[in-house]
Design a protein around this motif. Structure first.
Motif, PDB file in Angstrom:
ATOM      1  N   GLN A  65       0.856  -1.190   0.000  1.00 58.34           N
ATOM      2  CA  GLN A  65       0.000   0.000   0.000  1.00 58.34           C
ATOM      3  C   GLN A  65       0.886   1.231   0.000  1.00 58.34           C
ATOM      4  O   GLN A  65       1.714   1.410   0.887  1.00 58.34           O
ATOM      5  N   VAL A  66       0.701   2.079  -0.994  1.00 47.75           N
ATOM      6  CA  VAL A  66       1.462   3.334  -1.034  1.00 47.75           C
ATOM      7  C   VAL A  66       0.473   4.501  -1.085  1.00 47.75           C
ATOM      8  O   VAL A  66      -0.237   4.696  -2.075  1.00 47.75           O
ATOM      9  N   TYR A  67       0.434   5.220   0.015  1.00 51.15           N
ATOM     10  CA  TYR A  67      -0.535   6.320   0.123  1.00 51.15           C
ATOM     11  C   TYR A  67       0.120   7.612  -0.336  1.00 51.15           C
ATOM     12  O   TYR A  67       1.091   8.077   0.268  1.00 51.15           O
ATOM     13  N   LEU A  68      -0.382   8.172  -1.408  1.00 52.87           N
ATOM     14  CA  LEU A  68       0.177   9.430  -1.928  1.00 52.87           C
ATOM     15  C   LEU A  68      -0.920  10.481  -2.033  1.00 52.87           C
ATOM     16  O   LEU A  68      -1.056  11.177  -3.034  1.00 52.87           O
ATOM     17  N   ASP A  69      -1.702  10.571  -0.951  1.00 59.88           N
ATOM     18  CA  ASP A  69      -2.834  11.504  -0.962  1.00 59.88           C
ATOM     19  C   ASP A  69      -2.930  12.223   0.384  1.00 59.88           C
ATOM     20  O   ASP A  69      -4.022  12.421   0.916  1.00 59.88           O
ATOM     21  N   ALA A 127      -5.640  -0.591  -7.867  1.00 58.40           N
ATOM     22  CA  ALA A 127      -5.486  -2.046  -7.960  1.00 58.40           C
ATOM     23  C   ALA A 127      -4.068  -2.475  -7.587  1.00 58.40           C
ATOM     24  O   ALA A 127      -3.838  -3.615  -7.205  1.00 58.40           O
ATOM     25  N   LYS A 128      -3.124  -1.546  -7.666  1.00 52.12           N
ATOM     26  CA  LYS A 128      -1.752  -1.827  -7.263  1.00 52.12           C
ATOM     27  C   LYS A 128      -1.446  -1.247  -5.877  1.00 52.12           C
ATOM     28  O   LYS A 128      -0.283  -1.156  -5.463  1.00 52.12           O
ATOM     29  N   GLY A 129      -2.490  -0.806  -5.183  1.00 54.71           N
ATOM     30  CA  GLY A 129      -2.307  -0.289  -3.822  1.00 54.71           C
ATOM     31  C   GLY A 129      -1.808   1.134  -3.742  1.00 54.71           C
ATOM     32  O   GLY A 129      -1.394   1.587  -2.670  1.00 54.71           O
ATOM     33  N   ILE A 130      -1.852   1.854  -4.849  1.00 57.42           N
ATOM     34  CA  ILE A 130      -1.345   3.237  -4.839  1.00 57.42           C
ATOM     35  C   ILE A 130      -2.523   4.212  -4.795  1.00 57.42           C
ATOM     36  O   ILE A 130      -3.414   4.162  -5.637  1.00 57.42           O
ATOM     37  N   ALA A 131      -2.528   5.084  -3.783  1.00 56.26           N
ATOM     38  CA  ALA A 131      -3.645   6.004  -3.591  1.00 56.26           C
ATOM     39  C   ALA A 131      -3.244   7.426  -3.935  1.00 56.26           C
ATOM     40  O   ALA A 131      -2.283   7.966  -3.387  1.00 56.26           O
ATOM     41  N   ALA A 132      -3.976   8.036  -4.852  1.00 56.66           N
ATOM     42  CA  ALA A 132      -3.812   9.454  -5.172  1.00 56.66           C
ATOM     43  C   ALA A 132      -5.182   9.938  -5.629  1.00 56.66           C
ATOM     44  O   ALA A 132      -6.149   9.182  -5.559  1.00 56.66           O
ATOM     45  N   SER A 133      -5.289  11.203  -6.050  1.00 61.42           N
ATOM     46  CA  SER A 133      -6.633  11.654  -6.404  1.00 61.42           C
ATOM     47  C   SER A 133      -6.623  12.662  -7.537  1.00 61.42           C
ATOM     48  O   SER A 133      -5.587  13.216  -7.882  1.00 61.42           O
ATOM     49  N   THR A 134      -7.804  12.857  -8.095  1.00 62.82           N
ATOM     50  CA  THR A 134      -7.882  13.782  -9.223  1.00 62.82           C
ATOM     51  C   THR A 134      -7.917  15.228  -8.767  1.00 62.82           C
ATOM     52  O   THR A 134      -7.631  16.124  -9.536  1.00 62.82           O
ATOM     53  N   GLY A 135      -8.310  15.449  -7.546  1.00 60.60           N
ATOM     54  CA  GLY A 135      -8.379  16.843  -7.098  1.00 60.60           C
ATOM     55  C   GLY A 135      -8.708  16.834  -5.637  1.00 60.60           C
ATOM     56  O   GLY A 135      -8.184  16.008  -4.904  1.00 60.60           O
ATOM     57  N   SER A 136      -9.580  17.717  -5.227  1.00 59.93           N
ATOM     58  CA  SER A 136      -9.921  17.697  -3.819  1.00 59.93           C
ATOM     59  C   SER A 136     -10.791  16.478  -3.574  1.00 59.93           C
ATOM     60  O   SER A 136     -11.613  16.099  -4.404  1.00 59.93           O
ATOM     61  N   ALA A 137     -10.589  15.862  -2.429  1.00 60.70           N
ATOM     62  CA  ALA A 137     -11.301  14.623  -2.123  1.00 60.70           C
ATOM     63  C   ALA A 137     -12.804  14.833  -2.197  1.00 60.70           C
ATOM     64  O   ALA A 137     -13.519  14.006  -2.750  1.00 60.70           O
ATOM     65  N   ARG A 193      -3.323  14.529  -8.714  1.00 59.40           N
ATOM     66  CA  ARG A 193      -2.538  15.126  -7.627  1.00 59.40           C
ATOM     67  C   ARG A 193      -1.924  14.018  -6.787  1.00 59.40           C
ATOM     68  O   ARG A 193      -2.631  13.103  -6.343  1.00 59.40           O
ATOM     69  N   PHE A 194      -0.623  14.121  -6.566  1.00 57.80           N
ATOM     70  CA  PHE A 194       0.066  13.217  -5.635  1.00 57.80           C
ATOM     71  C   PHE A 194       0.555  14.067  -4.473  1.00 57.80           C
ATOM     72  O   PHE A 194       1.067  15.161  -4.679  1.00 57.80           O
ATOM     73  N   ASP A 215      11.386   4.029  -1.105  1.00 56.55           N
ATOM     74  CA  ASP A 215      10.922   2.755  -1.648  1.00 56.55           C
ATOM     75  C   ASP A 215       9.495   2.856  -2.170  1.00 56.55           C
ATOM     76  O   ASP A 215       9.172   2.289  -3.216  1.00 56.55           O
ATOM     77  N   ASP A 216       8.658   3.548  -1.399  1.00 57.88           N
ATOM     78  CA  ASP A 216       7.271   3.746  -1.834  1.00 57.88           C
ATOM     79  C   ASP A 216       7.259   4.437  -3.195  1.00 57.88           C
ATOM     80  O   ASP A 216       6.506   4.049  -4.107  1.00 57.88           O
ATOM     81  N   ILE A 217       8.078   5.460  -3.302  1.00 53.10           N
ATOM     82  CA  ILE A 217       8.127   6.231  -4.547  1.00 53.10           C
ATOM     83  C   ILE A 217       8.589   5.326  -5.686  1.00 53.10           C
ATOM     84  O   ILE A 217       7.982   5.318  -6.769  1.00 53.10           O
TER      85      ILE A 217
END
Ligand SMILES: Cc1ncc(COP(=O)(O)O)c(C=O)c1O
Ligand SMILES: Cc1ncc(COP(=O)(O)O)c(C=O)c1O
Ligand code: FES
Ligand code: FES
Lengths: 389, 140, 389
Positions: free
Chosen positions: A3-7, A314-324, A351-352, A361-363
């Motif tokens: 899980q890589v949280y980038l949000d 699906a690969k555990g990476i979380a980011a978003s298109t804009g404001s949540a 947005r990351f 490593d996450d990066i």
């Protein structure tokens, strides 16, 4: 799966020390700070210490800090409060086109009541123009509300200069510092800020607690009427655990501000460098100097953002298109629109935000996976360098 | 319990006098009796004194009131005991509050109750002796 | 020293199960429910389950529950929202003299704007009169807001009858059920309630979270503008941990309601019997039938309330003179005044509330100590049976 949280701009996990600071207030120390007996009085004095910690992070007096249920309430209170307080003076508010919805929708609400709102344009990097600001001022102007730093592209506004203009014209100046807090050094007094919104869950504190700083001498009516809490300016039994968590988060942010900025900036830059060198046709939105340390906003040309996000998820990476809070609504970002991006680029932008728990490593993992995903999506995209709409 | 920053809560001395009031009660054979009350907060006080050679030889109080009212009245009686009537008449609310190490802002008014009741008691003493004198004169 | 908490109406400790339900949402499950990736989506579905649990406790549909920062915000929202929504119809609000300050001060705020408010009298037990209510209705009346159960004397109003009157006249009916929730069976639909305020920290949930039930079809504008949360009706990142705690507390309350009411009532009655048999000259305020199970409000004649509370505090016993948020202000209770008590009785009155953690031993200890304290305070009181002012 990894899980890589980038949000981190959407929300942050609560830090261990923060949770520990909160826990006693659910059970043994559950007293109501308005009560006159032991556990009430001790809650009251803890409350005052907590206030001091938040005040210290932004260089104000603790009596200028009023706890709210979050950044949204603080924004609503500052804007609606000023509108009501200054009714006799005028009905004109100046803000920008790239504010958070908490600010924009509050302004729209006031417009329905007959207030007039100027939404300043921003340039292609997201900065407001100070001459535009000064030109927009009329003798009916009662409030300038410009966000400290933008939540989508990270652009940090010239707050000190805005404060000076506001002061020169005798107009109140509010800033939404929800994203800037804990990520940029803030000295509210020196910056000439009259009111400032904050939220704990963006700085490793809990959700549902925030504050409005109101400079001494600034008088606005209450948004929430009732009991005598918060020096009679914000009613409701104090969210003690939340407040103690916010205070701890503020204390940690204050103590580690320089290191935090340095390490987050270098991680973010590493990410940007890696991804732009490994994927072609990526644009970086916003400014690279006056920018929130953890934020990067990228346009992956020819790839649709939601599809990209879901593949990443699906690969555990979380980011978003804009404001949540608007991501679920699929409306194109009003911020990127204001920066002048065409629709197809807006729909291709992500947005990351990196944070205190992000590792190199996450990066590396994220970049590796995103490279594959973009390749795949581009392989069957309706658009490419040659095939435009 | 007492906060220096906002002056909220009570000092240890206030709590001591509140929990162990000095000179509480009523003198049945008092030479003077004074009452006072604060209509705002409903607090009431009765001070009774025994006077010998223009000095307050004994003093007691009854109180219906908050912690501050109890403590300040208790302190008033401590300050007054053994004093001459003139000295006792000069005891002020500030003297009482200071002797207790301060009072919260919204409780400062409580410190007025003791000195006021004391003055009324001394006045009552003078009223009684002048009545007594009048009475003696009448007999003459 | 032994600690006996008899102020459950002011606030309650968080139950173990409730805290456990909250904990994951600070750390692993910290996602923003508006986000589109894994931890966001699972937060979103947890949110919907939580809403269903709160709805079940009051017999409504989950889509009628809107989470707020507490009872105060719910009260403000219902009253200000209705005032704005029904402006075209009228400007008259009916409420009672014994409402919580969250309601009263909101009404006063609207009065300054030109709204008219009728504050209904109550009888000596604290009940409003239904004929008075019906007589107060004009064609400008837009809202009836009568609290379900009073926080100081525990009186439970004839809610069903009020609902019928409101319906007959086509007027919206709001009730502040902050004290009634979890202490009285509530079926909002059957009782004809249009809006109802709730707060978690009175039912062993955390502080800083509550809800407004808004019946389907009732439309009021938002109090907090911004993001699209709460079906676009209440903006602000959701206080997920708080909401999960509230939901767990509601679930427990719903499952144990009958036993809770029975055991609390019998403890309260035992306390009342013991104390009135061991101390003479005590009055019981309010009604003994239609009363909150844990509440008893007593006048200790000839003894001043604050002094009594502090002596009790020194023995570890916590109770209060009235609502917590006004106890620090020394203004005589507006509730007891409305019941017709003279000032000296108001100043001699104390509210005790027992709760789920109160034991018979606690009561015995409290009674024993209070007997001694009252004896001592009466020994040097300026008043007694003979010595009145
Ligand atoms: C710039 C900005 N303002 C306001 C808010 C709202 O804060 P909260 O979620 O605490 O209501 C947010 C985040 O949600 C934000 O990023
Ligand atoms: C009847 C009543 N209404 C409203 C409130 C306010 O609720 P909260 O403290 O959650 O804002 C309370 C308690 O404080 C209450 O007892
Ligand atoms: S308790 Fe002292 S500052 Fe509030
Ligand atoms: S509160 Fe008035 S005398 Fe103490």
């Amino acid at each position: 799966m990894r899980q890589v949280y980038l949000d981190y701009s959407a929300t942050t996990p609560v830090k261990k020390e923060v949770l520990e600071a909160m826990l006693p207030y659910f059970t043994e120390k559950f007293g109501n700070p308005s009560s006159l007996y032991g556990i009430g009085l001790s809650a009251k004095s803890d409350l005052s210490e907590a206030r001091a910690k938040v005040a210290k992070l932004i260089g104000t007096d603790e009596r200028e800090i009023y706890f709210t249920s979050g950044g949204t309430e603080a924004d609503n209170w500052a804007v609606i409060g000023t509108a009501r307080a200054k009714k006799a003076k005028g009905n004109h508010i100046i803000t920008s086109k790239i504010e958070h919805h908490a600010l924009l929708h509050t302004c729209e609400y006031l417009e329905k009541e007959g207030y007039e709102v100027t939404y300043l344009d921003v340039d292609s990097k997201g900065f407001i123009n100070l001459t535009d600001l000064e030109n927009a001022i009329t003798d009916k102007t009662i409030l300038i509300s410009i966000m400290f730093a933008n939540n989508e592209v990270g652009t940090i506004q010239p707050i000190k200069e805005i404060g000076e203009i506001a002061k020169k014209h005798g107009i109140l100046f509010h800033t939404d510092a929800v994203q800037a807090l804990g990520n940029v050094p803030i000295h509210a007094h020196e910056l000439g800020i009259d009111m400032m919104s904050m939220s704990a869950h963006k700085i490793y504190g809990p959700k549902g607690i925030g504050a409005l700083y109101i400079r001494k001498g600034v008088v606005i009516p209450n948004l929430l009427n009732g009991g005598a809490q918060e020096n009679k300016r914000r009613a409701g039994t104090e969210n003690m655990a939340g407040i103690m968590g916010f205070a701890k988060a503020a204390e940690l942010a204050e103590a580690n501000l320089d290191e935090h900025i340095e390490s987050i900036t270098s991680l973010r830059n590493y990410f940007a460098k890696e991804i732009t060198s490994k994927i072609e046709d990526i644009d970086i939105n916003g400014d690279m100097e006056k920018r929130l340390p953890g934020n990067i906003n990228l346009t992956f040309n020819y790839v649709e953002g939601e599809a990209l996000l879901l593949y990443m998820d699906a690969k555990g990476i979380a980011a978003s298109t804009g404001s949540a809070c608007s991501s679920a609504s699929f409306t194109p970002s009003h911020v990127l629109r204001a920066l002048g991006l065409p629709l197809e680029k807006i729909y291709s932008s992500i947005r990351f935000t990196v944070g205190d728990f992000t590792t190199k490593d996450d990066i590396d993992y994220a970049v590796e996976e995103i490279v594959k995903i973009v390749e795949k999506l581009r392989s069957f995209s309706a658009f490419n360098k040659e095939r435009t709409w | 319990m007492y906060c220096e920053t906002c002056g909220s809560g009570y000092t240890n001395d206030v709590m001591d006098h509140f929990q162990n009031p000095r000179n509480s009660g009523h003198l049945v054979d008092a030479d003077g009796e004074g009452k006072t009350g604060d209509p705002e907060c409903g607090d009431h006080i009765v001070i009774s004194i025994k006077v010998r050679n223009q000095r307050i030889e004994d003093i007691r109080f009854l109180v219906y009131g908050c912690a501050a009212a109890i403590a300040t009245t208790s302190m008033t009686t401590e300050l007054a005991k053994g004093k001459t009537l003139t000295e006792a008449l000069n005891i002020t609310d500030d003297d009482v509050a200071n002797a207790l190490g301060g009072l919260p802002e919204n409780k400062l008014h409580c410190s007025l109750l003791g000195p006021t009741a004391l003055k009324n008691a001394i006045q009552n003493y003078y009223d009684r002796i002048s009545d007594f004198k009048k009475c003696l004169m009448y007999q003459d």
